[in-house]
Design an enzyme around this catalytic site. Structure first.
Site, mmCIF file in Angstrom:
data_model
loop_
_atom_site.group_PDB
_atom_site.id
_atom_site.type_symbol
_atom_site.label_atom_id
_atom_site.label_comp_id
_atom_site.label_asym_id
_atom_site.label_seq_id
_atom_site.Cartn_x
_atom_site.Cartn_y
_atom_site.Cartn_z
ATOM 1 N N ASP A 261 -10.596 4.042 -1.351
ATOM 2 C CA ASP A 261 -11.210 3.029 -0.482
ATOM 3 C C ASP A 261 -12.732 2.976 -0.626
ATOM 4 O O ASP A 261 -13.404 4.003 -0.650
ATOM 5 C CB ASP A 261 -10.880 3.329 0.981
ATOM 6 C CG ASP A 261 -9.406 3.109 1.274
ATOM 7 O OD1 ASP A 261 -8.626 2.932 0.316
ATOM 8 O OD2 ASP A 261 -9.038 3.134 2.458
ATOM 9 N N ASP B 191 0.836 -1.203 0.000
ATOM 10 C CA ASP B 191 0.000 0.000 0.000
ATOM 11 C C ASP B 191 0.875 1.259 0.000
ATOM 12 O O ASP B 191 1.661 1.476 0.926
ATOM 13 C CB ASP B 191 -0.885 -0.065 1.265
ATOM 14 C CG ASP B 191 -2.004 0.940 1.242
ATOM 15 O OD1 ASP B 191 -2.053 1.776 0.331
ATOM 16 O OD2 ASP B 191 -2.848 0.874 2.165
ATOM 17 N N GLY C 123 -5.101 3.671 -7.848
ATOM 18 C CA GLY C 123 -5.329 3.967 -9.270
ATOM 19 C C GLY C 123 -4.476 5.103 -9.811
ATOM 20 O O GLY C 123 -4.609 5.478 -10.982
ATOM 21 N N GLU D 298 -2.327 1.508 -4.786
ATOM 22 C CA GLU D 298 -1.921 2.919 -4.887
ATOM 23 C C GLU D 298 -3.080 3.734 -5.426
ATOM 24 O O GLU D 298 -2.892 4.801 -5.976
ATOM 25 C CB GLU D 298 -0.609 3.106 -5.651
ATOM 26 C CG GLU D 298 -0.482 2.389 -6.976
ATOM 27 C CD GLU D 298 -1.126 3.172 -8.118
ATOM 28 O OE1 GLU D 298 -2.371 3.040 -8.236
ATOM 29 O OE2 GLU D 298 -0.418 3.868 -8.853
HETATM 30 C C1 GLA Z 1 -5.405 2.353 2.733
HETATM 31 C C2 GLA Z 1 -5.920 1.208 1.850
HETATM 32 C C3 GLA Z 1 -6.948 0.412 2.605
HETATM 33 C C4 GLA Z 1 -6.332 -0.140 3.886
HETATM 34 C C5 GLA Z 1 -5.764 1.003 4.710
HETATM 35 C C6 GLA Z 1 -4.952 0.494 5.902
HETATM 36 O O1 GLA Z 1 -6.409 3.283 2.992
HETATM 37 O O2 GLA Z 1 -6.447 1.700 0.647
HETATM 38 O O3 GLA Z 1 -7.433 -0.656 1.804
HETATM 39 O O4 GLA Z 1 -5.334 -1.074 3.564
HETATM 40 O O5 GLA Z 1 -4.898 1.830 3.950
HETATM 41 O O6 GLA Z 1 -4.379 1.516 6.672
#
Ligand code: GLA
Length: 390
Positions: free
Chosen positions: A215, A147, A194, A192
């Site tokens: 998200d 991530d 997109g 990341e």
């Molecule tokens: C980002 C990701 C989520 C999750 C959180 C964890 O927001 O997009 O899917 O993994 O981090 O902190």
């Protein structure tokens, strides 16, 4: 000598990503499993993960095809004197946990970031990529979600746009190569959001899947924005490398049954990775039925690996179709409005110029051989999912 030197110089001037390819034996169909994030957030621990693995089996989800138990952010502790990353005290023994998950016929996934810190503020893999890959492999990890999080700040410091884009790609290549070096097959999940149209280059940096958006949230607006927003991306997905519109919210309580049916039907048409994001130890029969419908999962997991596309859209209605390995079409008639709508599908719009067999998947009902079109009422925010065979 001169020739060799020239070749070496040429190779070193090429972008690194020319040489990275995803591990093709992995994720031949979109990965399926469970992930801790949507329900538990950072409040995850060893006992919870074990309980989810148990429930994956007892609910029938494992036998329906769900394999990975993924620990998202919140497991990380400190690095020891040698720089080796340790889990925090909520995860006393990661290897033992992996053994437990494996003993259930499941696989274990974990989470890290190319940045110094994860999105939750925990330790990331920045400048420890090889070490962390080795640690994950030694624990018996089968899947890594990587991530971007704080690495984005590092990219923002680079003013040259071309170099910034290369920094982003290189961060993923570095971990891909570190994972490959371990010799353990580990699915590599890029997260990341997109940025920089990741679908265009995610496979070239070794990704087996890549998040295409920010998200998801447990409401219809968020799910529909993400799901229907995938139009135009189908050509980038295929066996070993998938677009990832984020984890499922089915069973978390923020949507109606019709809306969750839209969620999983759309994800199946999109050949999306299916990661349940609810608490598997507390599921209603309805939630289990939504997550384990064999005909819906068969669409998602169809071996041709062809992601579906939008066939028609107006403000209220969307029709999406996906070509399956046997030549049939899976078709979703979606009602995005807040009142019931009649939706009509002309078979010629999905490539059939002759009578076809039509099956309503959620109703488990064959509708017979139909001539030219099918018209039906679709509930507010709902879907009618069809399989159409010539
Ligand atoms: C980002 C990701 C989520 C999750 C959180 C964890 O927001 O997009 O899917 O993994 O981090 O902190």
């Amino acid at each position: 000598m001169l020739k060799q030197l020239t070749l070496a110089m040429l190779l070193s001037s090429l972008p690194l990503y020319t040489f990275a390819t995803p591990n093709k034996t992995l994720a031949n169909t979109p990965p399926m499993g469970w992930s801790s994030w949507n329900h538990f957030g950072l409040g995850i621990d060893d006992a919870t993960v074990r309980a989810q693995a148990d429930a994956m089996v007892t609910s029938g989800m494992r036998d329906a095809g769900y394999v990975y138990i993924n620990i998202d952010d919140g497991w990380e502790g400190e690095r020891d004197a040698n720089g080796i990353l340790r889990p925090n005290n909520k995860f006393p023994d990661m290897k033992a946990l992996a053994n437990y998950v494996h003993s259930k016929g499941l696989k274990l996934g974990i989470y890290s970031s190319p940045g110094p810190k994860t999105c939750g503020g925990y330790e990331g893999s920045y400048q420890h990529e090889e070490q962390d890959a080795q640690t994950f492999a030694a624990w018996g990890i089968d899947y890594l979600k990587y991530d971007l999080c704080s690495f984005f700040n590092i990219i923002l410091e680079e003013e040259n746009e071309q170099r910034a884009r290369q920094l982003l790609r290189n961060a993923y290549i570095k971990m891909h190569q570190a994972l490959q070096k371990t010799g353990r097959p580990i699915v590599f999940s890029l997260c990341e959001y997109g940025i920089d149209d990741v679908w265009q280059w995610g496979a070239t940096v070794g990704g087996n899947l890549w998040r295409t958006t920010g998200d998801i949230e447990d409401n219809y607006k968020s799910m529909a924005r993400i799901g229907f927003g995938q139009a135009g991306l189908s050509s980038y997905a295929g066996p070993g490398h998938w677009n990832d519109p984020d984890m499922l919210e089915v069973g978390n309580g923020g949507m109606t049954t019709d809306e969750y049916q839209t969620h999983i039907s759309l994800w199946a048409l999109l050949a999306a990775p299916l990661f349940a994001g609810n608490d598997l130890t507390h599921m209603t029969a309805e939630t289990i039925a939504l997550l384990t419908n064999a005909e819906v999962l068969a669409i998602d997991q169809d071996l041709a690996g062809k992601q579906g596309e939008q066939v028609y859209a107006n403000d209220d209605i969307e029709i999406w179709a996906r070509t399956l390995a046997d030549g049939s079409q899976a078709v979703g008639l979606f009602n995005r409005s807040q009142s019931p709508q009649d939706i009509q599908l002309s078979f010629k719009d999905i490539g059939f110029n002759h009578p076809v067999k039509v099956r309503d998947i959620w109703l488990h009902k064959d509708l017979g051989v139909l001539e030219k079109q099918y018209q039906t009422m679709v509930t507010a925010h709902g879907v009618v999912l069809l399989k159409i065979t010539s």
